[in-house]
Scaffold this active site. Structure first.
Site, PDB file in Angstrom:
ATOM      1  N   ARG A 153       0.630  -1.140   0.245  1.00  4.03           N
ATOM      2  CA  ARG A 153      -0.336   0.373   0.875  1.00  4.03           C
ATOM      3  C   ARG A 153       0.662   1.566   0.441  1.00  4.03           C
ATOM      4  NH1 ARG A 153      -5.663   0.208   1.201  1.00  4.03           N
ATOM      5  NH2 ARG A 153      -6.335  -1.838   0.975  1.00  4.03           N
ATOM      6  N   ARG A 208      -7.477  12.835  -4.390  1.00  2.00           N
ATOM      7  CA  ARG A 208      -8.176  11.818  -4.120  1.00  2.00           C
ATOM      8  C   ARG A 208      -9.020  12.823  -3.504  1.00  2.00           C
ATOM      9  NH1 ARG A 208     -11.632   9.372  -4.012  1.00  2.00           N
ATOM     10  NH2 ARG A 208     -11.224   8.067  -1.916  1.00  2.00           N
ATOM     11  N   ASP A 236      -7.344  -1.005  -7.235  1.00  2.00           N
ATOM     12  CA  ASP A 236      -8.224  -2.072  -6.046  1.00  2.00           C
ATOM     13  C   ASP A 236      -7.768  -4.485  -6.485  1.00  2.00           C
ATOM     14  OD1 ASP A 236      -8.321  -1.321  -3.118  1.00  2.00           O
ATOM     15  OD2 ASP A 236     -10.175  -2.962  -4.496  1.00  2.00           O
ATOM     16  N   TYR A 260     -16.009  -9.856  -0.250  1.00  2.38           N
ATOM     17  CA  TYR A 260     -16.535  -9.131  -0.165  1.00  2.38           C
ATOM     18  C   TYR A 260     -17.694  -9.150  -1.253  1.00  2.38           C
ATOM     19  CZ  TYR A 260     -12.126  -6.728   1.590  1.00  2.38           C
ATOM     20  OH  TYR A 260     -10.882  -6.428   2.304  1.00  2.38           O
TER      21      TYR A 260
HETATM   22  O1  1CP Z   1       0.293   0.584  -2.835  1.00  2.00           O
HETATM   23  C1  1CP Z   1      -0.858   0.337  -3.220  1.00  2.00           C
HETATM   24  O2  1CP Z   1      -0.149  -0.867  -2.315  1.00  2.00           O
HETATM   25  C2  1CP Z   1      -1.648   1.166  -3.578  1.00  2.00           C
HETATM   26  C3  1CP Z   1      -2.680  -0.232  -4.152  1.00  2.00           C
HETATM   27  C4  1CP Z   1      -3.799  -0.472  -3.861  1.00  2.00           C
HETATM   28  C5  1CP Z   1      -3.768  -2.571  -3.252  1.00  2.00           C
HETATM   29  C6  1CP Z   1      -2.525  -3.532  -3.767  1.00  2.00           C
HETATM   30  C7  1CP Z   1      -4.921  -0.266  -3.358  1.00  2.00           C
HETATM   31  C8  1CP Z   1      -5.120   0.960  -3.188  1.00  2.00           C
HETATM   32  N1  1CP Z   1      -5.145  -1.237  -2.410  1.00  2.00           N
HETATM   33  C9  1CP Z   1      -4.770  -2.744  -3.024  1.00  2.00           C
HETATM   34  C10 1CP Z   1      -4.938  -3.913  -2.739  1.00  2.00           C
HETATM   35  C11 1CP Z   1      -6.212  -4.339  -1.583  1.00  2.00           C
HETATM   36  N2  1CP Z   1      -7.770  -3.534  -1.900  1.00  2.00           N
HETATM   37  C12 1CP Z   1      -6.381  -5.484  -0.472  1.00  2.00           C
HETATM   38  C13 1CP Z   1      -5.601  -6.272  -0.349  1.00  2.00           C
HETATM   39  C14 1CP Z   1      -4.096  -5.783   0.432  1.00  2.00           C
HETATM   40  C15 1CP Z   1      -4.177  -5.517   1.471  1.00  2.00           C
HETATM   41  O3  1CP Z   1      -5.006  -6.465   2.526  1.00  2.00           O
HETATM   42  O4  1CP Z   1      -4.625  -4.817   2.410  1.00  2.00           O
HETATM   43  C16 1CP Z   1      -7.353  -5.431  -0.111  1.00  2.00           C
HETATM   44  C17 1CP Z   1      -8.292  -6.151   1.131  1.00  2.00           C
HETATM   45  C18 1CP Z   1      -8.463  -4.014  -0.501  1.00  2.00           C
HETATM   46  C19 1CP Z   1      -9.518  -3.923  -0.306  1.00  2.00           C
HETATM   47  C20 1CP Z   1      -9.925  -2.276   0.499  1.00  2.00           C
HETATM   48  N3  1CP Z   1      -9.893  -1.451  -0.536  1.00  2.00           N
HETATM   49  C21 1CP Z   1     -10.134  -1.887   1.572  1.00  2.00           C
HETATM   50  C22 1CP Z   1      -9.533  -2.912   2.633  1.00  2.00           C
HETATM   51  C23 1CP Z   1     -11.041  -2.731   3.186  1.00  2.00           C
HETATM   52  C24 1CP Z   1     -11.135  -3.750   4.293  1.00  2.00           C
HETATM   53  O5  1CP Z   1     -11.796  -4.483   3.968  1.00  2.00           O
HETATM   54  O6  1CP Z   1     -10.843  -3.219   5.395  1.00  2.00           O
HETATM   55  C25 1CP Z   1     -10.113  -0.678   1.594  1.00  2.00           C
HETATM   56  C26 1CP Z   1     -10.042   0.609   1.874  1.00  2.00           C
HETATM   57  C27 1CP Z   1      -9.804  -0.256  -0.078  1.00  2.00           C
HETATM   58  C28 1CP Z   1      -9.687   1.105  -0.235  1.00  2.00           C
HETATM   59  C29 1CP Z   1      -8.239   1.670  -0.979  1.00  2.00           C
HETATM   60  N4  1CP Z   1      -7.662   0.988  -1.925  1.00  2.00           N
HETATM   61  C30 1CP Z   1      -6.722   1.530  -2.592  1.00  2.00           C
HETATM   62  C31 1CP Z   1      -6.026   2.603  -1.329  1.00  2.00           C
HETATM   63  C32 1CP Z   1      -4.955   3.376  -1.343  1.00  2.00           C
HETATM   64  C33 1CP Z   1      -7.526   2.751  -0.777  1.00  2.00           C
HETATM   65  C34 1CP Z   1      -8.138   4.063   0.677  1.00  2.00           C
HETATM   66  C35 1CP Z   1      -9.045   4.501  -0.375  1.00  2.00           C
HETATM   67  C36 1CP Z   1      -9.353   5.843  -0.417  1.00  2.00           C
HETATM   68  O7  1CP Z   1      -8.023   6.354  -1.379  1.00  2.00           O
HETATM   69  O8  1CP Z   1     -10.231   6.459  -0.843  1.00  2.00           O
END
Ligand code: 1CP
Length: 366
Positions: free
Chosen positions: A37, A50, A86, A163
């Site tokens: 992340r 964002r 994502d 999900y």
């Molecule tokens: O550098 C990076 O890794 C950014 C790219 C990235 C990746 C690899 C994002 C951006 N998301 C992910 C993968 C992701 N998304 C996973 C697998 C990795 C992990 O386990 O952390 C998962 C479970 C998600 C689902 C997801 N998307 C969540 C988790 C929700 C939960 O169940 O707790 C969240 C909060 C997101 C939103 C998201 N995705 C990425 C960002 C930067 C964000 C934040 C939202 C935003 O900017 O508004």
């Protein structure tokens, strides 16, 4: 221009191959470092993007996804970048609505409520609807100028299914667990569907320029070893062999792959046999124990607790040096044990990645 084959083939030469060397078991001058992340919420420049654009608009607009992917590299001397996207773009491409609510995370207004709805998922054309990820990857491979390799990624079938059934993140995954008990046949049907899409999606990412592919099984902490063996491992294995086979059929070079099963400490022996070059570890696993279980022929990645980054610089140094000493320099990629959290102080991250003396100290301490 994006889809032009030449544009895809004529990438700038890779200058830092430390991470790819580690993934393939070659010697490295220093331990490669990247952060899960790393392109995201802890960076003010990401928040700025964002503030102007919806989350999935950033994912779908190659110029924006590329910009956000490059942001952490401007601040920190990381050894890899990961394409901004994502895991939930796959359920979207299958026809489900996914919204990103600030502070709440992903929300599916209409999650799967019964196995009969599996047949409504639009498998055909799903990867074509994800071509924007490939375009972002191709553009980023050019803009990154060979500075570091670019990682592509996907969610694993079980995590994505969770999900789709829960309708968002869940602490208990109770609905998904009910499906595992009540409808195992339908669950396998859905996991197989997701596996087919994931294989083609990853092949498309590799064709577009991804130099390593990571599969996130982020919900493995909800599975017992027995459930992992039934509902996760076979699909993870099919994904690895499927990607390899399809790339071969297309006369393309194989791409190293990483599997990261968060909370998967219960089944490292099984994970080591899935065909992946690298195994990601969360912070609950002891590096020495993990190495004993998985053997010498696989690279390990991890595993500092992201919460440790809230400690003092001295404490973080100590913990990191201890971690690297335990893993050793060979077949190791330094990382956190899960994603960096939004409030992590920027200078702490800088210390662990850019301070050359710190990196040298790490190497000298081995
Ligand atoms: O550098 C990076 O890794 C950014 C790219 C990235 C990746 C690899 C994002 C951006 N998301 C992910 C993968 C992701 N998304 C996973 C697998 C990795 C992990 O386990 O952390 C998962 C479970 C998600 C689902 C997801 N998307 C969540 C988790 C929700 C939960 O169940 O707790 C969240 C909060 C997101 C939103 C998201 N995705 C990425 C960002 C930067 C964000 C934040 C939202 C935003 O900017 O508004």
């Amino acid at each position: 221009q994006f889809t032009d084959q030449l544009w895809k083939l004529d990438f700038p030469k890779l200058k830092n191959d430390r991470l790819l060397r580690a993934a393939s078991g070659k010697e490295v001058d220093k331990v490669p470092v990247w952060v899960m992340r790393q392109a995201g919420r802890y960076l003010p420049e990401f928040q700025e993007v964002r503030a102007k654009h919806d989350f999935f608009t950033v994912c779908r607009t190659p110029e924006l996804a590329c910009e956000v992917t490059l942001q952490p590299l401007r601040r920190y001397e990381l050894d890899a970048s990961i394409i901004f996207s994502d895991i939930l773009v796959i359920p979207q491409a299958l026809g489900m609505i996914v919204e990103m609510h600030p502070g709440l995370g992903p929300v599916f207004p209409q999650p799967l409520t019964s196995p009969s709805e599996i047949d409504q998922l639009q498998e055909e054309g799903a990867v074509a609807r994800l071509l924007y990820v490939g375009k972002a990857i191709t553009l980023t491979r050019h803009k990154i100028e060979g500075k570091v390799p670019l990682i592509g990624f996907t969610g694993a079938p079980f995590t994505l299914m969770g999900y789709m059934i829960e309708g968002g993140g869940s602490k208990t995954m109770s609905k998904t667990k009910e499906w595992l008990e009540k409808y195992p046949k339908d669950v396998h049907k859905l996991l197989s569907l997701l596996t087919r899409v994931i294989i083609d999606y990853l092949v498309m990412q590799a064709e577009s320029g991804a130099q390593l592919l990571q599969v996130f099984e982020s919900s493995a902490d909800h599975l017992t070893r027995e459930h992992f063996i039934e509902f996760s491992a076979p699909y993870l294995k099919d994904i690895r062999t499927g990607v390899q086979q399809k790339l071969k059929e297309k006369n393309l070079e194989d791409v190293p792959m990483t599997v990261f099963a968060k909370g998967g400490g219960h089944s490292l022996d099984i994970q080591a046999k899935l065909g992946y070059e690298t195994l990601g570890l969360d912070w609950t696993v002891d590096p020495i124990e993990a190495r004993k279980i998985v053997g010498e022929n696989i690279t390990l990645q991890g595993n500092l607790d992201p919460q440790d980054l809230y400690k003092t610089p001295e404490e973080i140094r100590k913990l990191t040096i201890n971690m690297v000493q335990k893993f050793g320099k060979h077949r190791y990629i330094a990382n956190l044990g899960h994603g960096i959290t939004p409030q992590t102080p920027l200078e702490i991250h800088a210390m662990s990645t850019t301070e050359e003396s710190f990196k040298d100290k790490l190497v000298n301490s081995l």
